[in-house]
Design a protein around this motif. Sequence first.
Motif, PDB file in Angstrom:
ATOM      1  N   ASP A  77      27.847  20.179  26.664  1.00 36.52           N
ATOM      2  CA  ASP A  77      28.204  20.287  28.323  1.00 36.52           C
ATOM      3  C   ASP A  77      28.553  19.437  29.305  1.00 36.52           C
ATOM      4  N   THR A  78      28.861  17.792  28.434  1.00 35.18           N
ATOM      5  CA  THR A  78      29.097  17.532  29.866  1.00 35.18           C
ATOM      6  C   THR A  78      30.674  16.636  29.784  1.00 35.18           C
ATOM      7  N   PRO A  79      31.222  16.727  30.876  1.00 37.03           N
ATOM      8  CA  PRO A  79      33.013  16.348  31.044  1.00 37.03           C
ATOM      9  C   PRO A  79      32.943  15.720  30.675  1.00 37.03           C
ATOM     10  N   GLY A  80      34.073  14.603  29.928  1.00 37.31           N
ATOM     11  CA  GLY A  80      34.418  13.722  29.955  1.00 37.31           C
ATOM     12  C   GLY A  80      34.795  12.530  28.555  1.00 37.31           C
ATOM     13  N   GLY A  81      33.628  13.483  28.268  1.00 35.28           N
ATOM     14  CA  GLY A  81      33.835  12.424  26.767  1.00 35.28           C
ATOM     15  C   GLY A  81      32.349  11.113  27.420  1.00 35.28           C
ATOM     16  N   HIS A  82      32.714   9.866  26.685  1.00 36.38           N
ATOM     17  CA  HIS A  82      31.977   8.819  26.142  1.00 36.38           C
ATOM     18  C   HIS A  82      31.425   8.841  27.735  1.00 36.38           C
ATOM     19  N   HIS A  83      29.888   8.898  27.660  1.00 33.25           N
ATOM     20  CA  HIS A  83      29.043   8.295  28.930  1.00 33.25           C
ATOM     21  C   HIS A  83      27.959   7.603  28.937  1.00 33.25           C
ATOM     22  N   HIS A  84      26.862   7.181  29.555  1.00 32.75           N
ATOM     23  CA  HIS A  84      25.862   6.062  29.065  1.00 32.75           C
ATOM     24  C   HIS A  84      24.981   7.232  29.978  1.00 32.75           C
ATOM     25  N   HIS A  85      23.320   6.524  29.282  1.00 32.10           N
ATOM     26  CA  HIS A  85      22.133   6.777  30.102  1.00 32.10           C
ATOM     27  C   HIS A  85      21.376   6.124  30.460  1.00 32.10           C
ATOM     28  N   GLU A  98      27.565   6.693  35.372  1.00 29.59           N
ATOM     29  CA  GLU A  98      28.986   6.968  34.660  1.00 29.59           C
ATOM     30  C   GLU A  98      28.927   5.203  34.831  1.00 29.59           C
ATOM     31  N   GLY A  99      29.656   4.631  33.756  1.00 31.14           N
ATOM     32  CA  GLY A  99      29.408   3.385  33.666  1.00 31.14           C
ATOM     33  C   GLY A  99      30.186   2.182  33.706  1.00 31.14           C
ATOM     34  N   SER A 100      31.598   2.381  34.211  1.00 33.64           N
ATOM     35  CA  SER A 100      33.369   1.404  34.653  1.00 33.64           C
ATOM     36  C   SER A 100      33.255   0.552  34.217  1.00 33.64           C
ATOM     37  N   ALA A 101      32.199  -0.230  35.418  1.00 30.62           N
ATOM     38  CA  ALA A 101      32.493  -1.484  35.066  1.00 30.62           C
ATOM     39  C   ALA A 101      31.901  -1.985  33.693  1.00 30.62           C
ATOM     40  N   VAL A 102      30.758  -0.858  33.386  1.00 30.27           N
ATOM     41  CA  VAL A 102      30.526  -1.874  31.715  1.00 30.27           C
ATOM     42  C   VAL A 102      31.506  -1.343  30.537  1.00 30.27           C
ATOM     43  N   TRP A 105      34.187  -4.422  31.089  1.00 34.88           N
ATOM     44  CA  TRP A 105      33.175  -5.291  31.034  1.00 34.88           C
ATOM     45  C   TRP A 105      33.630  -5.328  29.562  1.00 34.88           C
ATOM     46  N   ALA A 106      33.421  -4.679  28.554  1.00 38.03           N
ATOM     47  CA  ALA A 106      33.416  -4.546  27.452  1.00 38.03           C
ATOM     48  C   ALA A 106      34.990  -4.265  27.146  1.00 38.03           C
ATOM     49  N   GLU A 107      35.793  -3.911  27.337  1.00 38.05           N
ATOM     50  CA  GLU A 107      36.815  -4.426  27.164  1.00 38.05           C
ATOM     51  C   GLU A 107      38.254  -5.145  27.393  1.00 38.05           C
ATOM     52  N   GLN A 108      37.930  -6.074  28.105  1.00 37.57           N
ATOM     53  CA  GLN A 108      37.280  -7.495  28.822  1.00 37.57           C
ATOM     54  C   GLN A 108      36.617  -8.552  27.883  1.00 37.57           C
ATOM     55  N   THR A 109      36.258  -8.428  27.361  1.00 37.12           N
ATOM     56  CA  THR A 109      34.631  -9.172  26.086  1.00 37.12           C
ATOM     57  C   THR A 109      35.401  -9.451  25.621  1.00 37.12           C
ATOM     58  N   ALA A 110      36.340  -8.056  24.566  1.00 35.22           N
ATOM     59  CA  ALA A 110      36.811  -7.903  23.140  1.00 35.22           C
ATOM     60  C   ALA A 110      38.058  -8.247  23.403  1.00 35.22           C
ATOM     61  N   PHE A 115      40.306  -8.282  19.898  1.00 40.38           N
ATOM     62  CA  PHE A 115      39.922  -7.445  19.758  1.00 40.38           C
ATOM     63  C   PHE A 115      40.525  -6.654  20.116  1.00 40.38           C
ATOM     64  N   VAL A 116      40.660  -5.289  19.001  1.00 39.85           N
ATOM     65  CA  VAL A 116      41.147  -4.072  20.291  1.00 39.85           C
ATOM     66  C   VAL A 116      40.601  -3.102  19.007  1.00 39.85           C
ATOM     67  N   ASP A 117      41.477  -2.123  19.624  1.00 40.79           N
ATOM     68  CA  ASP A 117      40.365  -0.509  19.223  1.00 40.79           C
ATOM     69  C   ASP A 117      39.201  -0.860  19.636  1.00 40.79           C
ATOM     70  N   VAL A 118      38.751  -1.171  20.599  1.00 39.86           N
ATOM     71  CA  VAL A 118      36.925  -1.445  20.987  1.00 39.86           C
ATOM     72  C   VAL A 118      35.949  -0.168  21.609  1.00 39.86           C
ATOM     73  N   ASP A 119      34.731  -0.410  20.160  1.00 33.40           N
ATOM     74  CA  ASP A 119      33.537   1.396  20.952  1.00 33.40           C
ATOM     75  C   ASP A 119      32.851  -0.162  21.298  1.00 33.40           C
ATOM     76  N   HIS A 120      31.878   0.852  22.037  1.00 29.29           N
ATOM     77  CA  HIS A 120      30.852   0.248  22.165  1.00 29.29           C
ATOM     78  C   HIS A 120      29.112   1.838  22.697  1.00 29.29           C
ATOM     79  N   THR A 121      28.484   0.933  22.023  1.00 29.57           N
ATOM     80  CA  THR A 121      27.068   1.693  22.813  1.00 29.57           C
ATOM     81  C   THR A 121      25.917   0.313  23.471  1.00 29.57           C
ATOM     82  N   VAL A 122      25.402   0.901  24.836  1.00 29.99           N
ATOM     83  CA  VAL A 122      25.217   0.994  25.772  1.00 29.99           C
ATOM     84  C   VAL A 122      23.483   1.688  25.792  1.00 29.99           C
ATOM     85  N   GLU A 123      22.419   1.414  25.542  1.00 37.81           N
ATOM     86  CA  GLU A 123      21.405   1.836  25.852  1.00 37.81           C
ATOM     87  C   GLU A 123      20.283   1.304  27.116  1.00 37.81           C
ATOM     88  N   VAL A 124      19.866   1.985  27.845  1.00 36.44           N
ATOM     89  CA  VAL A 124      19.621   1.581  29.538  1.00 36.44           C
ATOM     90  C   VAL A 124      18.132   2.047  29.959  1.00 36.44           C
TER      91      VAL A 124
END
Length: 132
Positions: A77-85, A98-102, A105-110, A115-124
């Motif tokens: 039920d979460t709008p917008g798809g990708h998010h963190h917890h 919301e993790g816009s800084a993450v 960072w993930a895009e710039q680091t990759a 690297f292209v077509d980057v995906d990531h998982t962040v667990e806090v």
Amino acid sequence: MRTTRTRATAQGSAVRDALRAEDGFRSAQAVYAVLRADGHKIGLSTVYRHLQAFTDDGVVDVIHNPDGETVYRYCGDTPGGHHHHVVCRSCGRAEEVEGSAVERWAEQTAAAAGFVDVDHTVEVFGLCPDCA
């Protein structure tokens, strides 16, 4: 974009509803125990199959808790798809953040590594106000 590939079944609905009823992440075994206690005739492997299908469809998030256990949370039920917890290590309560800084960072680091077509998982993980 989410695409629903999961066939609707009574067992699948029961698994989804059991996850929806919880505020945090739950293991497959915990979902199974709740369903069995509620009188559902369902096997643990069926619970795992539905959790995997829901994860593939993008309506369930999956993370590994600090103990390394795989746990699931309904986020369909979460709008917008990708998010963190942020997840409580004690009670399992989870808050979507919301993790816009993450994301940047993930895009710039990759990109810096080519690297292209980057995906990531962040667990806090931490302790929620009730458990602190």
